[in-house]
Design a protein around this motif. Sequence first.
Motif, PDB file in Angstrom:
ATOM      1  N   GLY A   1       0.802  -1.205   0.000  1.00 52.48           N
ATOM      2  CA  GLY A   1       0.000   0.000   0.000  1.00 52.48           C
ATOM      3  C   GLY A   1       0.843   1.266   0.000  1.00 52.48           C
ATOM      4  O   GLY A   1       0.488   2.271  -0.620  1.00 52.48           O
ATOM      5  N   ALA A   2       1.984   1.217   0.690  1.00 51.27           N
ATOM      6  CA  ALA A   2       2.854   2.390   0.781  1.00 51.27           C
ATOM      7  C   ALA A   2       3.685   2.601  -0.480  1.00 51.27           C
ATOM      8  O   ALA A   2       4.123   3.721  -0.759  1.00 51.27           O
ATOM      9  N   GLU A   3       3.891   1.545  -1.252  1.00 48.61           N
ATOM     10  CA  GLU A   3       4.775   1.631  -2.414  1.00 48.61           C
ATOM     11  C   GLU A   3       4.376   2.706  -3.418  1.00 48.61           C
ATOM     12  O   GLU A   3       5.227   3.488  -3.867  1.00 48.61           O
ATOM     13  N   PRO A   4       3.074   2.830  -3.785  1.00 48.58           N
ATOM     14  CA  PRO A   4       2.710   3.892  -4.734  1.00 48.58           C
ATOM     15  C   PRO A   4       2.885   5.290  -4.164  1.00 48.58           C
ATOM     16  O   PRO A   4       3.027   6.251  -4.924  1.00 48.58           O
ATOM     17  N   VAL A   5       2.848   5.430  -2.860  1.00 49.21           N
ATOM     18  CA  VAL A   5       3.011   6.745  -2.226  1.00 49.21           C
ATOM     19  C   VAL A   5       4.491   7.103  -2.091  1.00 49.21           C
ATOM     20  O   VAL A   5       4.915   8.214  -2.405  1.00 49.21           O
ATOM     21  N   VAL A   6       5.281   6.149  -1.636  1.00 48.84           N
ATOM     22  CA  VAL A   6       6.722   6.393  -1.457  1.00 48.84           C
ATOM     23  C   VAL A   6       7.436   6.457  -2.796  1.00 48.84           C
ATOM     24  O   VAL A   6       8.397   7.193  -2.975  1.00 48.84           O
ATOM     25  N   ARG A   7       6.980   5.637  -3.748  1.00 51.55           N
ATOM     26  CA  ARG A   7       7.554   5.581  -5.093  1.00 51.55           C
ATOM     27  C   ARG A   7       9.034   5.224  -5.067  1.00 51.55           C
ATOM     28  O   ARG A   7       9.875   5.878  -5.700  1.00 51.55           O
ATOM     29  N   CYS A   8       9.349   4.169  -4.344  1.00 45.79           N
ATOM     30  CA  CYS A   8      10.745   3.738  -4.261  1.00 45.79           C
ATOM     31  C   CYS A   8      10.993   2.603  -5.259  1.00 45.79           C
ATOM     32  O   CYS A   8      10.071   2.121  -5.913  1.00 45.79           O
ATOM     33  N   GLU A   9      12.261   2.191  -5.362  1.00 45.85           N
ATOM     34  CA  GLU A   9      12.614   1.103  -6.249  1.00 45.85           C
ATOM     35  C   GLU A   9      11.991  -0.200  -5.764  1.00 45.85           C
ATOM     36  O   GLU A   9      11.799  -0.412  -4.572  1.00 45.85           O
ATOM     37  N   GLY A  10      11.716  -1.096  -6.706  1.00 44.85           N
ATOM     38  CA  GLY A  10      11.055  -2.347  -6.378  1.00 44.85           C
ATOM     39  C   GLY A  10      11.808  -3.208  -5.392  1.00 44.85           C
ATOM     40  O   GLY A  10      11.218  -3.862  -4.528  1.00 44.85           O
ATOM     41  N   TYR A  11      13.139  -3.201  -5.488  1.00 42.86           N
ATOM     42  CA  TYR A  11      13.915  -4.070  -4.598  1.00 42.86           C
ATOM     43  C   TYR A  11      13.825  -3.600  -3.153  1.00 42.86           C
ATOM     44  O   TYR A  11      13.902  -4.416  -2.222  1.00 42.86           O
ATOM     45  N   LYS A  12      13.625  -2.304  -2.929  1.00 43.06           N
ATOM     46  CA  LYS A  12      13.467  -1.808  -1.562  1.00 43.06           C
ATOM     47  C   LYS A  12      12.152  -2.307  -0.965  1.00 43.06           C
ATOM     48  O   LYS A  12      12.080  -2.646   0.228  1.00 43.06           O
ATOM     49  N   THR A  13      11.119  -2.351  -1.806  1.00 42.81           N
ATOM     50  CA  THR A  13       9.840  -2.907  -1.357  1.00 42.81           C
ATOM     51  C   THR A  13      10.003  -4.366  -0.989  1.00 42.81           C
ATOM     52  O   THR A  13       9.490  -4.831   0.041  1.00 42.81           O
ATOM     53  N   ALA A  14      10.718  -5.106  -1.831  1.00 45.90           N
ATOM     54  CA  ALA A  14      10.918  -6.533  -1.573  1.00 45.90           C
ATOM     55  C   ALA A  14      11.721  -6.764  -0.299  1.00 45.90           C
ATOM     56  O   ALA A  14      11.457  -7.709   0.455  1.00 45.90           O
ATOM     57  N   ILE A  15      12.694  -5.922  -0.035  1.00 53.09           N
ATOM     58  CA  ILE A  15      13.488  -6.042   1.191  1.00 53.09           C
ATOM     59  C   ILE A  15      12.598  -5.818   2.408  1.00 53.09           C
ATOM     60  O   ILE A  15      12.669  -6.557   3.401  1.00 53.09           O
ATOM     61  N   ALA A  16      11.742  -4.798   2.330  1.00 48.00           N
ATOM     62  CA  ALA A  16      10.819  -4.526   3.445  1.00 48.00           C
ATOM     63  C   ALA A  16       9.890  -5.714   3.684  1.00 48.00           C
ATOM     64  O   ALA A  16       9.637  -6.103   4.828  1.00 48.00           O
TER      65      ALA A  16
END
Length: 364
Positions: free
Chosen positions: A144-159
Amino acid sequence: MMEKGTRANTLHGILLIALFSFAAFYIAEIPFVRSLSFSPLIVGIILGMLYANSLRNRLPETWVPGIKFCTKQLLRWGIILYGFRLTLAQVAAVGVPAVVVDLVVVTVTILGGVALGRLMRIDRDTALMTSTGSAICGAAAVLGAEPVVRCEGYKTAIAVSTVVIFGTLSMFLYPIMYRTGLLEGLSDTGVAIYTGSTLHEVAHVAGAGNAMDPTDSLGIAGTATITKMIRVMMLAPVLVIMSFALSRRRRETAAGAGASADAPAGKSRITIPWFAFGFIGVICLNSLLQYLLGVDSVKEIPLNGAIEYIDTFLLTMAMTALGTETSIDKFRQAGAKPFLLAGALYLWLVVGGYLVTKYVVEWL
């Protein structure tokens, strides 16, 4: 409009992720995997990561837009449909103590995680994503936060990875703590609120609650799940606040860069997470349907089961797509710090969450 060839390539990418997601659903039903309470979402990201570190460079790059579509548009729809699992009545059923404990846990975890990440010199996006996942509802909150933060995909995967590791640990730790008397300072309701307000995933809460109270005769399993759902509902307001905070940060960054090409003006605008409002709207709609139909559970609302299945599949596709953007090299680039941060937040949830629950339940 996309050209015919471009549209076909996009569909190829979507189909690839869909096939991985079907496989994730199948694997999640294997008895051993089910015993670990690994949902299709978690299996999906693992499959995506396996693909990223094996066949990723052997398939056409023209399929990437389809994968990106899954991490953006399908993700938003998945979050919106997630609201069909909740009702406003669930908040009233548990009462004020659960709401207060959830609010304290979510606030301290996010703010404390961001501050600690700064001290550990972790990049702000990774720290924020990791903290959000620990604070609210695990992988779903990170998505849910990914579209708001707009970070790289690998950072999302790490989280997401940190959520999986520590959430799974909690699912086994909490029943052990309960059986050995470490939670004797809490009433049955307190144990339920503590479990629901500190474990990462909904599946982890369900697993731990059922292990402590298999028949729900003490009310632990049911109350823990409702407490967790209240915490999930906090995702929407958190995303709105996060959007305004990040917009301010981007404006300051753009001003500091002198509005250079590296800091375009568009980046300073507020990103309104409309899907978060859709999420709340669906919860209200679900509550209305439950009232009009006179049923005791959302499970009894017509088509609710089908919608939940579709929603889980969409979220699994989003998780799988994020996994395909995550290679071992990117984990090495991130280093051990994100996991150390998640470990510190986990310690706060286990110890601090217990103390918060104890005093709030006694006070109220």
